[in-house]
Enzyme design. Structure first.
Site, PDB file in Angstrom:
ATOM      1  N   GLU A  16       0.547  -1.232   0.223  1.00 29.09           N
ATOM      2  CA  GLU A  16      -0.017   0.009  -0.074  1.00 29.09           C
ATOM      3  C   GLU A  16       0.855   1.338  -0.080  1.00 29.09           C
ATOM      4  O   GLU A  16       0.458   2.207  -0.556  1.00 29.09           O
ATOM      5  CB  GLU A  16      -1.150  -0.109   1.327  1.00 29.09           C
ATOM      6  CG  GLU A  16      -1.884  -0.897   1.087  1.00 29.09           C
ATOM      7  CD  GLU A  16      -2.772  -0.976   2.254  1.00 29.09           C
ATOM      8  OE1 GLU A  16      -3.180  -0.020   2.931  1.00 29.09           O
ATOM      9  OE2 GLU A  16      -3.361  -2.193   2.843  1.00 29.09           O
ATOM     10  N   ASP A  89      -2.364  -4.574   3.403  1.00 29.22           N
ATOM     11  CA  ASP A  89      -2.646  -5.015   5.038  1.00 29.22           C
ATOM     12  C   ASP A  89      -3.605  -5.991   5.211  1.00 29.22           C
ATOM     13  O   ASP A  89      -4.600  -6.309   4.473  1.00 29.22           O
ATOM     14  CB  ASP A  89      -2.978  -3.934   5.919  1.00 29.22           C
ATOM     15  CG  ASP A  89      -2.118  -2.580   5.577  1.00 29.22           C
ATOM     16  OD1 ASP A  89      -0.992  -2.874   5.261  1.00 29.22           O
ATOM     17  OD2 ASP A  89      -2.476  -1.377   5.929  1.00 29.22           O
ATOM     18  N   ASP A  91      -6.094  -6.274   7.005  1.00 30.50           N
ATOM     19  CA  ASP A  91      -7.411  -6.045   7.467  1.00 30.50           C
ATOM     20  C   ASP A  91      -8.496  -5.945   6.643  1.00 30.50           C
ATOM     21  O   ASP A  91      -8.261  -6.063   5.353  1.00 30.50           O
ATOM     22  CB  ASP A  91      -7.339  -4.875   8.504  1.00 30.50           C
ATOM     23  CG  ASP A  91      -6.549  -3.553   7.646  1.00 30.50           C
ATOM     24  OD1 ASP A  91      -6.747  -3.571   6.493  1.00 30.50           O
ATOM     25  OD2 ASP A  91      -6.134  -2.531   8.100  1.00 30.50           O
ATOM     26  N   GLU A  93      -9.766  -3.302   5.150  1.00 29.44           N
ATOM     27  CA  GLU A  93      -9.508  -2.321   4.014  1.00 29.44           C
ATOM     28  C   GLU A  93      -8.470  -2.928   3.194  1.00 29.44           C
ATOM     29  O   GLU A  93      -8.492  -2.846   1.768  1.00 29.44           O
ATOM     30  CB  GLU A  93      -9.124  -1.033   4.485  1.00 29.44           C
ATOM     31  CG  GLU A  93     -10.250  -0.324   5.334  1.00 29.44           C
ATOM     32  CD  GLU A  93     -11.521   0.121   4.434  1.00 29.44           C
ATOM     33  OE1 GLU A  93     -11.345   0.288   3.337  1.00 29.44           O
ATOM     34  OE2 GLU A  93     -12.601  -0.063   5.336  1.00 29.44           O
ATOM     35  N   TYR A 295       5.454   2.414  10.896  1.00 30.23           N
ATOM     36  CA  TYR A 295       4.324   3.030  10.136  1.00 30.23           C
ATOM     37  C   TYR A 295       3.603   3.803  11.360  1.00 30.23           C
ATOM     38  O   TYR A 295       3.388   3.336  12.253  1.00 30.23           O
ATOM     39  CB  TYR A 295       3.332   2.127   9.550  1.00 30.23           C
ATOM     40  CG  TYR A 295       2.449   2.520   8.658  1.00 30.23           C
ATOM     41  CD1 TYR A 295       2.613   3.434   7.520  1.00 30.23           C
ATOM     42  CD2 TYR A 295       0.975   2.162   9.054  1.00 30.23           C
ATOM     43  CE1 TYR A 295       1.801   3.786   6.752  1.00 30.23           C
ATOM     44  CE2 TYR A 295      -0.073   2.541   8.065  1.00 30.23           C
ATOM     45  CZ  TYR A 295       0.309   3.391   6.960  1.00 30.23           C
ATOM     46  OH  TYR A 295      -0.487   4.104   6.215  1.00 30.23           O
ATOM     47  N   ARG A 297       0.297   4.895  10.890  1.00 24.28           N
ATOM     48  CA  ARG A 297      -1.301   4.984  11.341  1.00 24.28           C
ATOM     49  C   ARG A 297      -1.512   3.338  11.733  1.00 24.28           C
ATOM     50  O   ARG A 297      -1.857   2.484  10.906  1.00 24.28           O
ATOM     51  CB  ARG A 297      -1.767   5.271   9.822  1.00 24.28           C
ATOM     52  CG  ARG A 297      -1.882   6.826   9.601  1.00 24.28           C
ATOM     53  CD  ARG A 297      -2.733   6.973   8.531  1.00 24.28           C
ATOM     54  NE  ARG A 297      -1.931   6.594   7.267  1.00 24.28           N
ATOM     55  CZ  ARG A 297      -1.207   7.776   6.560  1.00 24.28           C
ATOM     56  NH1 ARG A 297      -1.057   8.790   7.044  1.00 24.28           N
ATOM     57  NH2 ARG A 297      -0.323   7.528   5.487  1.00 24.28           N
ATOM     58  N   HIS A 340      -0.657  -3.561  11.708  1.00 19.34           N
ATOM     59  CA  HIS A 340       1.079  -3.159  11.858  1.00 19.34           C
ATOM     60  C   HIS A 340       1.416  -3.369  13.014  1.00 19.34           C
ATOM     61  O   HIS A 340       0.705  -3.662  13.986  1.00 19.34           O
ATOM     62  CB  HIS A 340       1.307  -1.506  11.367  1.00 19.34           C
ATOM     63  CG  HIS A 340       0.387  -1.386   9.926  1.00 19.34           C
ATOM     64  ND1 HIS A 340      -0.962  -0.812  10.002  1.00 19.34           N
ATOM     65  CD2 HIS A 340       0.861  -1.672   8.687  1.00 19.34           C
ATOM     66  CE1 HIS A 340      -1.229  -0.829   8.753  1.00 19.34           C
ATOM     67  NE2 HIS A 340      -0.269  -0.961   7.928  1.00 19.34           N
TER      68      HIS A 340
END
Length: 810
Positions: A16, A89, A91, A93, A295, A297, A340
DNA sequence: CAGTGAGCGAGCTTCCGCTTGACTT
């Protein structure tokens, strides 16, 4: 890179984030080409809802305009690859991003592998490569449900507000709850009745064996309701004897806080460094891109094993073995997805970095917090002392703390939001034993008020939202910025008001009373709901209580979880929500009144006309007289920034009609003072000058002071023009907030940094105008408006990013 | 971008969550 791709890009890995791509490429070697999708590549179309509600909620996906180049490049790379590894990732999303890539890039199951990892370490990546799996379509469906639900709520609710309150407003699952929190807190504050009591503090002394005097501060275990009681108690103490009744010691331990998540980083950076949440994120972004931190976020407090062992090494070598105590932290927040790691330094042995001051400070915070999380508990001993007063049942109490072993405190101490003015940090106590008799130096009983609930800072609001599972790490900062942009909320300092308090003092054998003044209720950088925010909130709470319910997100999250495990079909879940919701919308459009937050304050004693306050086309306003009255139009006046429809009084409103007012003449022209869109101003000869906040009062200002302001403004305006040309009056070199620029026919153009603005010739200027014009051709059709970041001012017109990008490439 | 506040009505606004640049007056 394209070179490599052409030769033999057998393996294309898509992640991403480009910074992540760079790191991973190093781990994987030359057979792998790692690229980034830059987040989502597709989204619902903006027109017609992007969801076909009459066709089983079929989503209409379109490639986002700023992702067209990325997609084009990925498509061509796919054609040269044997295997495509979708490494977004793990998850909801991330799974959806993988699926959108799969669809858009026209991949086949045979050539596609989905892999996931939770930390960017070589071991984790290699392990992931060995364990590919297919795309989890149930998880993708859960994301589609999330996306469609948010669209339906946002795009059905907002237009209701346009019709019933004001155009351009917005509502949504996250932002509306954020505003609600602020509005309800504000009402609590308005309804709060401060209660006062007298708090008694004494300064004693004790003499040790060497004859040395030591001071001891202690507080009475009772607060007196009245001044008289306090006075009597102090009078009684004049001849009292004070005896140490009991000394108890109690050891306890303190543990370090977990490593940073997005939300805790925002909170600590706000408390310790005074950063806004937007500032924190942009500084962290730069550290991340420079490879200095992981990361930023994330909702995870987990550290990679390699990071823990690096921390252990560092602690050992810097502070010694006894400071090491490793821990695994568990997340407490609802709905954490933990794709993450926690936010930590990439290289834990690096205790500082180069960069701007802000970058260094934020890094330092992250470094210390990470290391502290793997350090020993601190061991502390607290001593409590009770002191009796002869002839009274009340006792004084003192406590002190001694740190037996500092442990993690050596590195990092977490800050707290609550500023308790009544409590002091416990310090050291002099040596005391039971039955010691103390001497009294002084005693005072000070009137103290119960404190209003605190207003939210940006970071405190983020914490609250996270606690409720509302919003995600990537949206906290943008949400805060949205509610400010919509005018629901303002971030401000408020100076507070003087408040009298009573004081009874015992000193030198005398008891005396006095009245003093303190400043109460000052707020720094806090969020205040505006009148619009309150009116919109009340409207939503009245007609859509289910949507702005604090539990709404938690409820739908449960549904999404069921979809993710394959128990529920996503379109069914959406249908069950949408049918009643849509009826609710239709019904509200039909039945509800226009909501202007109108309040009738009373009648003007001079004219007998009614005075009301409400939200007008240009914001909160006061109105004197009826709109229906035939003979004359009512008078209008805007409320000031500090005033609110909810709390303004009749007197304050009437004052507003005294403006604008004539101050007199200057240079034979009228000087008028008033309050406009940008606050109080003086107008003279067609020019405006702002009044100084906190200094000038439009009701009080003198002609002389107004003239000063006018002259100051003139001075500034004169400095504004650096250079102009007789041959071309449309063109000027001006001095702006970001340095010199060229103004030409209402448009502005940049001057390259290396050029000296004062020495530019007309020809050079015209060339800059021409070049600037080429870079930004007028493709005003671009409907996607750019979101501005932290500052929240949306001043940018539509720009063609596409044209610039392709121009920059060659 | 500044003293406005009726009503008419075209055309527009808007969500949340994933990512970076671009580049302001």
């Amino acid at each position: 890179m394209t070179q490599k791709a052409k030769e033999k890009a057998l393996n294309l890995v898509i992640v991403e984030s480009p910074a992540k791509a760079k790191t991973i490429e190093k781990f994987l070697g030359k057979d792998f080409l790692v690229k980034s999708s830059y987040g989502h590549i597709r989204d619902l179309a903006k027109k017609d809802f992007g969801v076909d509600v009459s066709n089983n909620y079929q989503p209409q996906y379109v490639i986002s305009s700023d992702k067209k180049d990325v997609v084009k490049e990925l498509i061509s790379l796919v054609q040269q690859s044997e295997t495509v590894w979708l490494a977004s990732d793990e998850d909801r999303e991330g799974e959806a991003i993988a699926w959108h890539l799969y669809e858009v890039l026209g991949l086949t199951p045979a050539q596609t592998k989905r892999i996931v990892f939770h930390e960017i370490t070589k071991e984790a990546i290699l392990k992931a490569i060995k364990n590919p799996r297919p795309i989890d379509i149930n998880l993708v469906d859960a994301q589609q449900a999330r996306r469609v639900l948010d669209r339906l709520v946002g795009f059905e609710l907002s237009p209701v507000l346009w019709k019933k309150v004001k155009p351009s407003l917005s509502a949504g699952r996250v932002q509306s709850v954020a505003v609600r929190l602020l509005v309800e807190r504000e009402r609590e504050i308005n309804a709060f009745n401060a209660d006062s009591a007298f708090r008694v503090v004494a300064r004693f002394f004790v003499t040790d064996e060497d004859g040395k005097k030591h001071e001891l501060r202690a507080e009475l275990n009772h607060r007196f309701k009245t001044e008289e009681e306090a006075f009597q108690f102090l009078t009684h103490c004049k001849n009292g004897q004070f005896t140490v009744e009991q000394v108890t010691r109690k050891p306890f331990t303190k543990s370090p806080a977990a490593p940073f998540t997005t939300s805790t980083l925002q909170q600590e950076a706000s408390r310790k460094l005074g950063f806004s949440v937007g500032q924190t994120m942009s500084v962290a972004q730069r550290l991340y891109e420079a490879g200095k931190i992981t990361y930023m976020r994330t909702d995870s407090v987990n550290l990679a094993d390699t990071a823990v062992s690096a921390a252990v090494q560092k602690i050992k070598s810097d502070m010694g073995e006894k400071y090491v105590q490793t821990r695994q932290f568990k997340t407490k927040s609802k709905g954490a997805q933990e794709a993450h790691e926690a936010i930590r330094p990439t290289y834990i042995d690096k205790d500082s970095v180069s960069g701007t001051a802000a970058e260094q400070k934020l890094y330092d915070l992250i470094y210390k917090r990470t290391l502290a999380s793997q350090m020993s508990d601190a061991r502390i001993e607290r001593t409590n002392v009770n002191i009796t007063v002869s002839g009274s049942t009340y006792k004084f109490h003192a406590s002190g703390e001694v740190i037996l072993f500092d442990g993690f405190l050596k590195m990092y101490i977490e800050s707290s939001d609550v500023e308790k003015e009544d409590e002091e940090a416990p310090g050291f106590l002099p040596p005391l034993k039971e039955q010691d008799v103390l001497g009294l130096m002084a005693m005072e009983a000070r009137e103290r008020w119960t404190q209003k609930p605190p207003r939210y800072s940006e970071a405190a609001l983020v914490r609250k939202l996270e606690e409720q599972g509302i919003g995600r790490p990537s949206t906290y900062a943008p949400t805060i910025s949205t509610i400010q942009q919509r005018g629901y909320v303002v971030k401000e300092d408020r100076p507070g008001n003087p408040r009298k308090y009573r004081l009874v003092q015992l000193e030198g054998g005398e008891v005396k009373k006095s009245v003093k003044t303190e400043n109460a209720g000052a707020e720094r950088s806090k969020l205040f709901p505006t009148d619009i925010g309150m009116v919109v909130n009340d409207f939503l709470v009245k007609y859509f209580p289910n949507i702005v319910d604090y539990e709404f997100t938690a409820k739908v999250e449960k549904e999404f979880d069921q979809i993710a495990v394959g128990d529920v079909q996503w379109t069914k879940a959406i249908d069950q929500f949408y049918q009643p919701f849509h009826n609710q919308v239709e019904e509200t459009l039909e039945k509800s009144e226009r909501n202007t937050g109108e309040r009738v304050l009373g009648t003007d004693p001079k004219t007998g006309k009614p005075v009301i306050v409400r939200i007008g086309r240009y914001g909160p306003m006061a109105q004197l007289g009826d709109t229906e009255a035939e003979d004359e139009k009512p008078a209008f006046a805007s409320l000031t920034r500090e005033q609110s429809i909810e709390t303004i009084t009749l007197e304050e409103a009437l004052k507003l009609f005294e403006l604008p007012r004539d101050l007199g003449l200057y240079e034979e022209k009228k000087v008028v003072v008033g309050i406009g869109r940008f606050g109080p101003y003086v107008r003279h000869d067609g020019k405006f000058a702002s009044l100084k906040k906190g200094v000038d009062d439009p009701m009080e200002i003198s002609l002389q002071r107004a003239i000063e302001l006018i002259e100051e403004k003139r001075e500034r305006d004169n400095k504004k023009i650096i250079k102009s040309f007789e041959e071309e009056p449309d063109l000027q070199i001006l001095n702006g907030r970001w340095g010199p620029y060229i103004g030409y026919k209402g448009k502005n153009f940049k001057i390259p940094k290396e050029k000296d603005a004062e020495k530019l010739t007309l020809e050079e200027c015209l060339k800059l105008v021409e070049d600037g014009g080429k870079k930004a051709p007028a493709t005003k059709k671009a409907t996607t408006k750019k979101k501005t970041t932290a500052s929240g001012k949306n001043t940018t017109a539509s720009k063609s990013t596409k044209a610039k990008k392709s121009a920059a490439k060659k």
